[in-house]
Motif scaffolding. Sequence first.
Motif, PDB file in Angstrom:
ATOM      1  N   THR A 287       4.281   1.078  -0.310  1.00 44.89           N
ATOM      2  CA  THR A 287       3.511   1.454   0.889  1.00 44.89           C
ATOM      3  C   THR A 287       4.210   0.961   2.153  1.00 44.89           C
ATOM      4  O   THR A 287       4.191   1.631   3.185  1.00 44.89           O
ATOM      5  CB  THR A 287       2.078   0.895   0.829  1.00 44.89           C
ATOM      6  OG1 THR A 287       2.112  -0.531   0.657  1.00 44.89           O
ATOM      7  CG2 THR A 287       1.300   1.527  -0.319  1.00 44.89           C
ATOM      8  N   SER A 288       4.840  -0.195   2.049  1.00 48.35           N
ATOM      9  CA  SER A 288       5.579  -0.714   3.201  1.00 48.35           C
ATOM     10  C   SER A 288       6.781   0.172   3.516  1.00 48.35           C
ATOM     11  O   SER A 288       7.046   0.480   4.688  1.00 48.35           O
ATOM     12  CB  SER A 288       6.043  -2.148   2.913  1.00 48.35           C
ATOM     13  OG  SER A 288       6.825  -2.653   3.978  1.00 48.35           O
ATOM     14  N   ALA A 289       7.489   0.587   2.468  1.00 46.39           N
ATOM     15  CA  ALA A 289       8.666   1.436   2.668  1.00 46.39           C
ATOM     16  C   ALA A 289       8.277   2.779   3.286  1.00 46.39           C
ATOM     17  O   ALA A 289       9.026   3.344   4.107  1.00 46.39           O
ATOM     18  CB  ALA A 289       9.384   1.660   1.335  1.00 46.39           C
ATOM     19  N   LEU A 290       7.103   3.288   2.924  1.00 50.20           N
ATOM     20  CA  LEU A 290       6.642   4.582   3.447  1.00 50.20           C
ATOM     21  C   LEU A 290       5.854   4.434   4.741  1.00 50.20           C
ATOM     22  O   LEU A 290       5.398   5.428   5.317  1.00 50.20           O
ATOM     23  CB  LEU A 290       5.762   5.276   2.396  1.00 50.20           C
ATOM     24  CG  LEU A 290       6.461   5.699   1.100  1.00 50.20           C
ATOM     25  CD1 LEU A 290       5.443   6.195   0.076  1.00 50.20           C
ATOM     26  CD2 LEU A 290       7.502   6.773   1.375  1.00 50.20           C
ATOM     27  N   LYS A 291       5.696   3.171   5.183  1.00 43.91           N
ATOM     28  CA  LYS A 291       4.949   2.867   6.398  1.00 43.91           C
ATOM     29  C   LYS A 291       3.507   3.390   6.329  1.00 43.91           C
ATOM     30  O   LYS A 291       2.965   3.902   7.321  1.00 43.91           O
ATOM     31  CB  LYS A 291       5.667   3.414   7.636  1.00 43.91           C
ATOM     32  CG  LYS A 291       7.014   2.733   7.895  1.00 43.91           C
ATOM     33  CD  LYS A 291       7.681   3.261   9.136  1.00 43.91           C
ATOM     34  CE  LYS A 291       8.874   2.422   9.552  1.00 43.91           C
ATOM     35  NZ  LYS A 291       9.799   2.035   8.483  1.00 43.91           N
ATOM     36  N   LEU A 292       2.910   3.258   5.149  1.00 40.96           N
ATOM     37  CA  LEU A 292       1.520   3.663   4.963  1.00 40.96           C
ATOM     38  C   LEU A 292       0.602   2.487   5.259  1.00 40.96           C
ATOM     39  O   LEU A 292       0.923   1.330   4.956  1.00 40.96           O
ATOM     40  CB  LEU A 292       1.289   4.136   3.520  1.00 40.96           C
ATOM     41  CG  LEU A 292       2.056   5.381   3.076  1.00 40.96           C
ATOM     42  CD1 LEU A 292       1.766   5.687   1.615  1.00 40.96           C
ATOM     43  CD2 LEU A 292       1.706   6.580   3.958  1.00 40.96           C
TER      44      LEU A 292
END
Length: 364
Positions: A287-292
């Motif tokens: 989720t961090s990598a996808l900026k969610l």
Amino acid sequence: MIQRSSKNATIIEVARRAGVSSATAGRVLGDYGYSSPEVQEKVRAAATALGYRPNRLAKGLITGKTQTIGVVVGDIESPFYASVLRGIGDVARRGGFGVIVTNSDENAELEREAVQLLLEKQVDGLIVSSTFVDEPDHLREAVAARCPVVQFDRIVAGLETDSVVVDNVSVTRSSIAAMIGAGHSRIGILAELGPGQRDDVGSFVANVDLSSADVRYHHPSWQRLLGYLEAHRAAGIEPDLQLVRRVAVYSSEAARKEALDLLTMRNAPSALFTADGVMSTGVLEATSALKLVIPGDVSLLCFDDLDWMQFVAQGITAIAQPAHLIGAAAAELLLKRLAEATLPFEHRVLTAQIVERNSIAVHV
């Protein structure tokens, strides 16, 4: 005044100081046989003055007991196992037992070696979270050799011993039902789904029968999948196999990759459920990598309440296992078994609790 020396005092030196024979001193300090209260007082006073430390191995050769418990866990670095070990240690210490801990790394061969090592150390009993669910010959051999075994977290089919587990199915069922009640009809699940179920995921989803008496012999992650499926069926939702992700390699990196695939698929899930802490770490990385944003972009429910979950923005709603209590109960059962070998086997099922935070949003 305690007399210090460069080497440990011997039983002969204690006996000489107390004015008794070595055999008498050995009986007193080894807690076997009879000695008068007066003699016991003299011997113990002499041992204290000389700084004598008993040799547990030598005592074990005489009594057949070493006052030690052997423990085999899957991952000694896991916060879950760390809390379990604390519970075991607290109870064992109060009962006058030491604890020897070994780590299997969730590897069957390493587990065999660990059990063999502990038996060679002549531990009085074993507490094991086994990677095996079928053909655990090493544990059967331990039981046959009259070494009591207590299983926790996972139960080997056909191996009758005392055991301690959590009711994974019911707590997962109620937690997923709450997510469905919040409007989520597409909930992804990431789970190790380790040994203990021969069927592939598709067959398991299609044919699972919770009324089956062998549910408790499944790996905990399969039990949590059972709860997930039951919640969906109770709500009249047919589970989508694309949302059920079996993480083949048990690591946060493998979980991260599966989560990335889930969250970027067409018709992505509005919520995720992770079956343990390793899966949860991988999902947070994804989720961090996808900026969610959680729960604005995706809701999240995690099995195992880890320390960091309360510090993540909004906090993570989690299912907390009573890990310390699991360990304490396992140790209590083992000490009880050591005191009375003929008691009926006891299977304790403990309850996990939902820790409500703010990672599940209402989905419209």
